[in-house]
Design a protein around this motif. Structure first.
Motif, mmCIF file in Angstrom:
data_model
loop_
_atom_site.group_PDB
_atom_site.id
_atom_site.type_symbol
_atom_site.label_atom_id
_atom_site.label_comp_id
_atom_site.label_asym_id
_atom_site.label_seq_id
_atom_site.Cartn_x
_atom_site.Cartn_y
_atom_site.Cartn_z
ATOM 1 N N LYS A 245 -3.029 -5.086 -3.642
ATOM 2 C CA LYS A 245 -2.528 -3.759 -4.016
ATOM 3 C C LYS A 245 -3.023 -2.677 -3.062
ATOM 4 N N SER A 246 -4.213 -2.852 -2.508
ATOM 5 C CA SER A 246 -4.760 -1.856 -1.580
ATOM 6 C C SER A 246 -4.517 -2.220 -0.128
ATOM 7 N N ASN A 247 -3.727 -3.281 0.099
ATOM 8 C CA ASN A 247 -3.361 -3.684 1.459
ATOM 9 C C ASN A 247 -4.593 -4.019 2.303
ATOM 10 N N LYS A 248 -5.559 -4.715 1.735
ATOM 11 C CA LYS A 248 -6.792 -5.066 2.450
ATOM 12 C C LYS A 248 -7.039 -6.571 2.412
ATOM 13 N N LEU A 249 -5.979 -7.362 2.486
ATOM 14 C CA LEU A 249 -6.137 -8.807 2.397
ATOM 15 C C LEU A 249 -6.890 -9.396 3.583
ATOM 16 N N ASP B 241 3.635 5.347 -4.441
ATOM 17 C CA ASP B 241 2.728 6.138 -3.607
ATOM 18 C C ASP B 241 2.367 5.378 -2.339
ATOM 19 N N TYR B 242 2.234 6.134 -1.266
ATOM 20 C CA TYR B 242 1.854 5.543 0.019
ATOM 21 C C TYR B 242 0.398 5.063 -0.043
ATOM 22 N N ASP C 189 0.353 0.980 4.962
ATOM 23 C CA ASP C 189 1.795 0.793 4.843
ATOM 24 C C ASP C 189 2.494 1.221 6.127
ATOM 25 N N ASP C 190 3.647 0.604 6.373
ATOM 26 C CA ASP C 190 4.446 0.937 7.553
ATOM 27 C C ASP C 190 4.984 2.369 7.414
ATOM 28 N N THR D 117 6.555 5.955 -0.444
ATOM 29 C CA THR D 117 7.115 4.944 0.452
ATOM 30 C C THR D 117 8.076 4.051 -0.293
ATOM 31 N N ASN D 118 9.078 3.550 0.415
ATOM 32 C CA ASN D 118 10.028 2.596 -0.156
ATOM 33 C C ASN D 118 9.433 1.196 -0.124
ATOM 34 N N VAL D 119 9.698 0.440 -1.169
ATOM 35 C CA VAL D 119 9.264 -0.951 -1.246
ATOM 36 C C VAL D 119 10.509 -1.823 -1.264
ATOM 37 N N TYR D 120 10.525 -2.804 -0.364
ATOM 38 C CA TYR D 120 11.655 -3.729 -0.266
ATOM 39 C C TYR D 120 11.210 -5.118 -0.679
ATOM 40 N N GLN D 121 12.087 -5.820 -1.377
ATOM 41 C CA GLN D 121 11.762 -7.164 -1.807
ATOM 42 C C GLN D 121 12.324 -8.185 -0.816
ATOM 43 N N GLU D 122 11.762 -9.371 -0.836
ATOM 44 C CA GLU D 122 12.208 -10.412 0.067
ATOM 45 C C GLU D 122 13.661 -10.777 -0.217
#
Length: 438
Positions: free
Chosen positions: A173-177, A199-200, A204-205, A222-227
């Motif tokens: 969730k925090s983009n810290k994998l 929320d950004y 995130d890109d 930010t926009n979130v896109y699914q696979e």
């Protein structure tokens, strides 16, 4: 009532004083008065401790433990004594831990309280039973000790590592994998299926920032896109005798179960469907691939009860069961243990058949202890026995590398990894395959 060391030391001093009276007669009187004073002090000490029930305790543990992880146990203690008391706290932990150091000391102020915190790391799934909490209380005089038996026995179930699952979820969730060793895989092209605006988050890109929503909310959105595609991902776990080998107290089966649970979470979050298969002489557990809410809980409940068997695994039965239950081409991640070429050759024909109908990744384990022996820098100065041990270890390591090479020759993907790196390596391999197949 318990008599501590201080009481016996004082009693010894009284006895020596009385004995000295045979040489110096005045010591008889001194010894008598010392004995009388000791008896009065013991009576006063006992009165202070027994005039009320002054110690209360509660043990706080989770309803279930996470296998292979440190799980906190808290004991909250309160005193209603108007005097300071010294405590010795012993918790009756499950016998399977075989620990004798769960003994703590504390000093409570008048009507004070404290919390004891310690960690337990289970290495086997199942039900664990806690006993009572024994507390030994002493006043500042320290001449007698009162024992309290508190807290009711309770049972805690040990499940596959859900702590690792939560840790991955928080980092995702925090983009810290990358802090867990998960590599960031960039996909070729762009995903076009819009999912939501959120929320950004740092990392995130920038190209996905929704500037209109940002202007309305006065903060970055930010926009979130699914696979764009979804596949079935099955964790296939071998429960044969080779999976009973242990590393750091945990069996290879438990490492595979923990990795399968985390991988299922990753697959569901990548909009793939996660399923589960366990087998030995026959397929024993089958959970259809799904990504519905509550599916991970279903997988966790199924994995909780899995046990290794002493017999050989039957890959022909696995192939037959897969043909019957899994019609769609899927990604099969097979957790097993091949230690030599003869072990692989017995099963190679069935693995090749599986690879024709599905994308097959064979995950097997590198022996860390053999690796340490084989790479020992000081082997040249060791004894003849140590030299032969090193040669044998190198032979086993070479056989495992040959197994991986043979699998690749037949178009079967393989991953040779250590038990402690299993989860991260499997996730990275899955992300790589997911990128290549998209």
């Amino acid at each position: 009532m318990f008599l501590p060391r201080r009481f016996f030391l004082l009693m010894l001093a009284v006895i020596l004083t009385v004995a000295g009276g045979f040489l110096v007669p005045p010591l008889f009187a001194a010894g008598f008065w010392a004995l009388l004073l000791l008896a009065i002090c013991v009576a006063v000490d006992a009165f202070l401790l027994w005039r009320q029930n002054g110690i209360y305790a509660d043990r706080h543990v989770a309803e279930r433990f996470s296998n292979g992880d440190d799980n906190p146990v808290r004991i909250h203690i309160e005193s209603s004594y108007p005097i300071a008391v010294r405590l010795e706290i012993i918790d009756e932990i499950p016998f399977v831990f075989q620990r004798r150091d769960v003994c703590f000391h504390a000093t409570l102020a008048p009507r004070g309280e404290t919390t004891i915190l310690y960690q337990l790391r289970p290495t086997e799934r199942g039900a664990y039973g806690f006993g009572r909490v024994r507390i030994f209380a002493a006043s500042p005089l320290g001449l007698v000790v009162r024992r309290y038996t508190l807290c009711q026995p309770q049972e805690v179930k040990v499940y596959p590592s859900y702590i690792m699952l939560r840790q991955y979820e928080l980092l995702a969730k925090s983009n810290k994998l990358n802090e867990m060793g998960i590599k960031r895989i960039r996909r070729i092209g762009n995903n076009t299926d819009f999912e939501q605006i959120r929320d950004y988050i740092s990392g995130d890109d920038f190209r996905t920032i929704n500037w209109r929503a940002t202007a309305r909310r006065s903060r970055l959105m930010t926009n979130v896109y699914q696979e764009e595609r979804s596949q079935q991902v099955f964790s296939v776990i071998d429960k044969g005798r080779m999976m009973q080998q242990s590393f750091n107290g945990m069996t290879l089966l438990d490492y595979a179960i923990n990795a399968a649970l985390v991988l299922s979470f990753v697959a569901v979050n990548k909009h793939d469907k996660a399923g589960l298969i366990t087998f030995s002489s026959q397929m024993e557990t089958f959970v259809p691939a799904s990504r519905q809410s509550g599916h991970l809980q279903t997988l966790q409940e199924k994995l909780y009860a899995e046990k290794a068997v002493f017999g050989e695994t039957d890959y022909s039965a696995l192939f037959t069961a897969l043909r019957r239950h899994v019609g769609q081409r899927s990604l099969l991640i097979l957790y097993t243990s091949f230690t030599s070429m003869p072990a692989l050759c017995r099963q190679l024909s069935f693995l090749r058949q599986l690879a024709r109908h599905h994308q097959l990744l064979v995950v097997f384990f590198e022996d860390v202890e053999l690796k340490a022996i084989a790479t020992d820098k000081g082997a040249g100065s060791q004894s003849t026995e140590a030299y032969y041990q090193r040669v044998v270890a190198e032979k086993f390591r070479h056989d495992q590398q040959l197994v991986a090479h043979t699998l690749r020759q037949y178009g079967i993907l393989s991953l040779l990894t250590t038990p402690q790196s299993l989860s991260v390596d499997v996730i990275n391999k899955y992300l790589e395959l997911n990128r290549l197949s998209s």
